[in-house]
Design an enzyme around this catalytic site. Structure first.
Site, PDB file in Angstrom:
ATOM      1  N   LYS A  53       0.825  -1.214   0.000  1.00  0.00           N
ATOM      2  CA  LYS A  53       0.000   0.000   0.000  1.00  0.00           C
ATOM      3  C   LYS A  53       0.860   1.266   0.000  1.00  0.00           C
ATOM      4  CE  LYS A  53      -2.181  -1.815   3.554  1.00  0.00           C
ATOM      5  NZ  LYS A  53      -1.849  -3.229   3.412  1.00  0.00           N
ATOM      6  N   ILE A  54       1.845   1.324   0.900  1.00  0.00           N
ATOM      7  CA  ILE A  54       2.659   2.543   1.021  1.00  0.00           C
ATOM      8  C   ILE A  54       3.616   2.665  -0.166  1.00  0.00           C
ATOM      9  CG2 ILE A  54       4.396   3.726   2.439  1.00  0.00           C
ATOM     10  CD1 ILE A  54       3.018   2.347   4.902  1.00  0.00           C
ATOM     11  N   THR A  88      11.282   4.406   6.082  1.00  0.00           N
ATOM     12  CA  THR A  88      10.120   4.765   6.907  1.00  0.00           C
ATOM     13  C   THR A  88       9.343   3.498   7.271  1.00  0.00           C
ATOM     14  OG1 THR A  88       8.819   5.207   4.913  1.00  0.00           O
ATOM     15  CG2 THR A  88       9.828   7.124   5.978  1.00  0.00           C
ATOM     16  N   SER A  89      10.025   2.328   7.203  1.00  0.00           N
ATOM     17  CA  SER A  89       9.310   1.072   7.483  1.00  0.00           C
ATOM     18  C   SER A  89       9.597   0.530   8.880  1.00  0.00           C
ATOM     19  CB  SER A  89       9.639   0.028   6.427  1.00  0.00           C
ATOM     20  OG  SER A  89       8.692   0.101   5.401  1.00  0.00           O
ATOM     21  N   ARG A  90      10.698  -0.146   9.036  1.00  0.00           N
ATOM     22  CA  ARG A  90      11.086  -0.657  10.347  1.00  0.00           C
ATOM     23  C   ARG A  90      12.606  -0.547  10.466  1.00  0.00           C
ATOM     24  NH1 ARG A  90       6.784   0.141  11.773  1.00  0.00           N
ATOM     25  NH2 ARG A  90       5.194  -1.259  12.622  1.00  0.00           N
ATOM     26  N   ASP A 133      13.149   7.361   9.482  1.00  0.00           N
ATOM     27  CA  ASP A 133      12.040   7.622  10.407  1.00  0.00           C
ATOM     28  C   ASP A 133      11.991   6.535  11.471  1.00  0.00           C
ATOM     29  OD1 ASP A 133       9.685   9.142  11.192  1.00  0.00           O
ATOM     30  OD2 ASP A 133       8.548   7.353  10.611  1.00  0.00           O
ATOM     31  N   GLU A 142      15.293   1.861  18.362  1.00  0.00           N
ATOM     32  CA  GLU A 142      14.478   3.039  18.687  1.00  0.00           C
ATOM     33  C   GLU A 142      13.631   2.871  19.947  1.00  0.00           C
ATOM     34  OE1 GLU A 142      11.975   3.084  15.075  1.00  0.00           O
ATOM     35  OE2 GLU A 142      10.239   2.775  16.373  1.00  0.00           O
ATOM     36  N   HIS A 157       9.882   8.099  14.202  1.00  0.00           N
ATOM     37  CA  HIS A 157       8.697   7.276  13.894  1.00  0.00           C
ATOM     38  C   HIS A 157       7.453   8.155  13.783  1.00  0.00           C
ATOM     39  CE1 HIS A 157       7.653   2.789  13.944  1.00  0.00           C
ATOM     40  NE2 HIS A 157       6.691   3.429  13.294  1.00  0.00           N
ATOM     41  N   GLN A 158       7.590   9.164  12.964  1.00  0.00           N
ATOM     42  CA  GLN A 158       6.585  10.224  12.851  1.00  0.00           C
ATOM     43  C   GLN A 158       5.755  10.089  11.572  1.00  0.00           C
ATOM     44  OE1 GLN A 158       8.675  14.004  12.774  1.00  0.00           O
ATOM     45  NE2 GLN A 158       6.943  15.018  11.817  1.00  0.00           N
TER      46      GLN A 158
HETATM   47  P1  NAI Z   1       1.859  -3.861   2.844  1.00  0.00           P
HETATM   48  O1  NAI Z   1       1.668  -5.171   3.534  1.00  0.00           O
HETATM   49  O2  NAI Z   1       0.729  -3.248   2.081  1.00  0.00           O
HETATM   50  O3  NAI Z   1       3.108  -3.977   1.845  1.00  0.00           O
HETATM   51  C1  NAI Z   1       4.292  -4.627   2.152  1.00  0.00           C
HETATM   52  C2  NAI Z   1       4.891  -5.123   0.852  1.00  0.00           C
HETATM   53  O4  NAI Z   1       6.149  -5.750   1.154  1.00  0.00           O
HETATM   54  C3  NAI Z   1       4.019  -6.181   0.147  1.00  0.00           C
HETATM   55  O5  NAI Z   1       3.879  -5.867  -1.221  1.00  0.00           O
HETATM   56  C4  NAI Z   1       4.805  -7.475   0.347  1.00  0.00           C
HETATM   57  O6  NAI Z   1       4.629  -8.378  -0.740  1.00  0.00           O
HETATM   58  C5  NAI Z   1       6.227  -6.935   0.391  1.00  0.00           C
HETATM   59  N1  NAI Z   1       7.146  -7.898   0.977  1.00  0.00           N
HETATM   60  C6  NAI Z   1       6.904  -8.856   1.907  1.00  0.00           C
HETATM   61  N2  NAI Z   1       8.020  -9.565   2.133  1.00  0.00           N
HETATM   62  C7  NAI Z   1       8.981  -9.044   1.339  1.00  0.00           C
HETATM   63  C8  NAI Z   1      10.343  -9.355   1.113  1.00  0.00           C
HETATM   64  N3  NAI Z   1      10.937 -10.376   1.775  1.00  0.00           N
HETATM   65  N4  NAI Z   1      11.028  -8.622   0.217  1.00  0.00           N
HETATM   66  C9  NAI Z   1      10.432  -7.611  -0.465  1.00  0.00           C
HETATM   67  N5  NAI Z   1       9.139  -7.269  -0.304  1.00  0.00           N
HETATM   68  C10 NAI Z   1       8.422  -7.977   0.596  1.00  0.00           C
HETATM   69  O7  NAI Z   1       2.386  -2.871   3.973  1.00  0.00           O
HETATM   70  P2  NAI Z   1       2.339  -1.273   3.969  1.00  0.00           P
HETATM   71  O8  NAI Z   1       1.077  -0.798   4.586  1.00  0.00           O
HETATM   72  O9  NAI Z   1       2.734  -0.757   2.630  1.00  0.00           O
HETATM   73  O10 NAI Z   1       3.496  -0.952   5.040  1.00  0.00           O
HETATM   74  C11 NAI Z   1       4.864  -1.207   4.776  1.00  0.00           C
HETATM   75  C12 NAI Z   1       5.632  -1.085   6.068  1.00  0.00           C
HETATM   76  O11 NAI Z   1       5.588   0.270   6.509  1.00  0.00           O
HETATM   77  C13 NAI Z   1       5.003  -1.877   7.238  1.00  0.00           C
HETATM   78  O12 NAI Z   1       5.474  -3.181   7.289  1.00  0.00           O
HETATM   79  C14 NAI Z   1       5.416  -1.096   8.448  1.00  0.00           C
HETATM   80  O13 NAI Z   1       6.576  -1.712   8.995  1.00  0.00           O
HETATM   81  C15 NAI Z   1       5.785   0.287   7.906  1.00  0.00           C
HETATM   82  N6  NAI Z   1       4.996   1.374   8.492  1.00  0.00           N
HETATM   83  C16 NAI Z   1       5.664   2.440   9.056  1.00  0.00           C
HETATM   84  C17 NAI Z   1       4.965   3.499   9.591  1.00  0.00           C
HETATM   85  C18 NAI Z   1       5.664   4.699  10.168  1.00  0.00           C
HETATM   86  O14 NAI Z   1       5.032   5.524  10.864  1.00  0.00           O
HETATM   87  N7  NAI Z   1       6.950   4.894   9.925  1.00  0.00           N
HETATM   88  C19 NAI Z   1       3.498   3.478   9.635  1.00  0.00           C
HETATM   89  C20 NAI Z   1       2.887   2.355   8.952  1.00  0.00           C
HETATM   90  C21 NAI Z   1       3.628   1.325   8.427  1.00  0.00           C
END
Ligand code: NAI
Length: 341
Positions: free
Chosen positions: A153-154, A226-228, A252, A257, A289-290
């Site tokens: 999604k992101i 901005t993921s983990r 982020d 953290e 983490h904003q």
């Molecule tokens: P999502 O589940 O929609 O997308 C994740 C994508 O990563 C999927 O397309 C999946 O197929 C892919 N993926 C899974 N395993 C993989 C691998 N081994 N190698 C490459 N790609 C792989 O998740 P969304 O909503 O897009 O969020 C992504 C990340 O953003 C979350 O996991 C979360 O950790 C992080 N996040 C950070 C926030 C922040 O405030 N900084 C807030 C919300 C999410």
């Protein structure tokens, strides 16, 4: 329904109180995080509501189960801090799969623009009536190649934004979607001027940017995370910056953290030398983490979390339930739709 709410921040209270009233859910807000030392605070409640840095390991799960906790409501998307296998058959786990993917994708672009156009430096200079442009030369994003790891999604929204800037987008994902130019990870590493991480943290993606991959990067690459935090080996990143391989980093999230982010440590001596050194670098920008923090996202988080809890209370199907089999079984019970157990 009575829910113990851990790691409360001032911005959580208004939206959760409002949506909680609408759905007859009473929250008790605790500032402390949930972990093995604090989980007794959940006694007498039906469930717990937790965030990214609460620690729900198997010991905590067993304690919560023994005191009658029936549901864990994550008010975030990622769930690497919960032992979902230990929960299976005992405590249902629900999450908020998407609250505002726009918030995170837009924050990622904000970090990138800040870095390439030196906005952080210009802001400080003009505040001091220093109008010199020396050292502020940036570069055009137009025509540059951005490598996006994780096109969920992101990642997809970030790609749309990058395409709007006229950038060439290449991508890597374990489960590709149509409409994207996928390449191998090695190709992405060697061709990208900018790399942005949008995949979840798992055993496979742990330190996806580490000593080995940094050796494959294009000189001067900008890394965005901005993921983990643990997607990047922070010491290897620091080394890559010192060796002038990594041109800039915008973070982020940070691997260590959990003891720092979301708290005010100004006036304290921060013990984490790696973070301190990264922050001291002129080409590193850190936000704590904003990325998720917009009004729209906070409302969506409270709305979805209270809906998850109300569905549980009424015995309905839990569309946002998680279990250790998520993404691993084709015949998912949740899709039929039943509960995971
Ligand atoms: P999502 O589940 O929609 O997308 C994740 C994508 O990563 C999927 O397309 C999946 O197929 C892919 N993926 C899974 N395993 C993989 C691998 N081994 N190698 C490459 N790609 C792989 O998740 P969304 O909503 O897009 O969020 C992504 C990340 O953003 C979350 O996991 C979360 O950790 C992080 N996040 C950070 C926030 C922040 O405030 N900084 C807030 C919300 C999410």
């Amino acid at each position: 329904m009575k829910i113990a709410f851990f790691d409360t921040k001032d911005y959580d209270i208004a939206s959760f109180t409002r949506f909680g009233k609408e759905r007859d859910i009473q929250f008790k807000f605790y500032e402390t995080r949930l972990n093995a030392d604090t989980c007794d605070l959940a006694r007498g409640f039906d469930g717990v509501c937790v965030f990214v840095n609460d620690d729900l390991n198997s010991e905590v799960i067993e304690k919560l189960y023994a005191m009658g906790i029936k549901i864990i409501a994550l008010r975030c998307a990622g769930y690497n801090n919960v032992d979902v296998k230990a929960c299976f058959g005992k405590i249902h786990v629900v999450r908020v799969p998407a609250y505002s993917p726009y918030a995170v994708a837009e924050h990622t672009m904000a970090l990138l623009l800040t870095s390439v156009r030196r906005i952080h430096k210009a802001y400080n200079r003009t505040k001091d009536f220093n109008f010199s442009l020396s050292g502020l030369t940036g570069f055009d994003l137009h025509g540059k190649t951005v490598g996006v790891i994780g096109t969920g999604k992101i990642g997809k929204i970030f790609i749309d934004i990058c395409r709007g800037f006229g950038m060439r987008v290449i991508a890597y994902d374990k489960y590709p979607s149509p409409g994207y130019d996928y390449v191998s990870l090695d190709e992405l590493f060697s061709e990208s001027d900018i790399i942005s991480l949008h995949c979840p943290l798992s055993e496979e993606t742990y330190h996806i940017i580490g000593e080995e991959s940094i050796g494959k990067l294009k000189k001067g690459v900008i890394i965005l995370n901005t993921s983990r935090g643990a997607l990047i080996d922070a010491d290897a990143l620091l080394d890559g910056i010192k060796r002038r391989i990594v041109g800039a980093a915008c973070l982020d999230v940070y691997e260590e953290e959990s003891d720092l982010f979301f708290h005010d440590f100004s006036g304290h001596i921060v013990e984490d030398d790696t973070l301190a050194r990264l922050i001291s670098m002129p080409n590193v920008i850190v936000t704590s983490h904003q990325a998720f923090l917009t009004e729209e996202a906070l409302d969506n988080i409270a709305d979805t979390t209270t809906k998850n809890l109300a569905d549980f209370e009424r015995g309905e199907h839990l569309e946002n339930e998680l279990c250790y089999q998520c993404g691993r079984v084709d015949d998912c019970r949740k899709n039929r739709p039943y509960r995971c157990f």
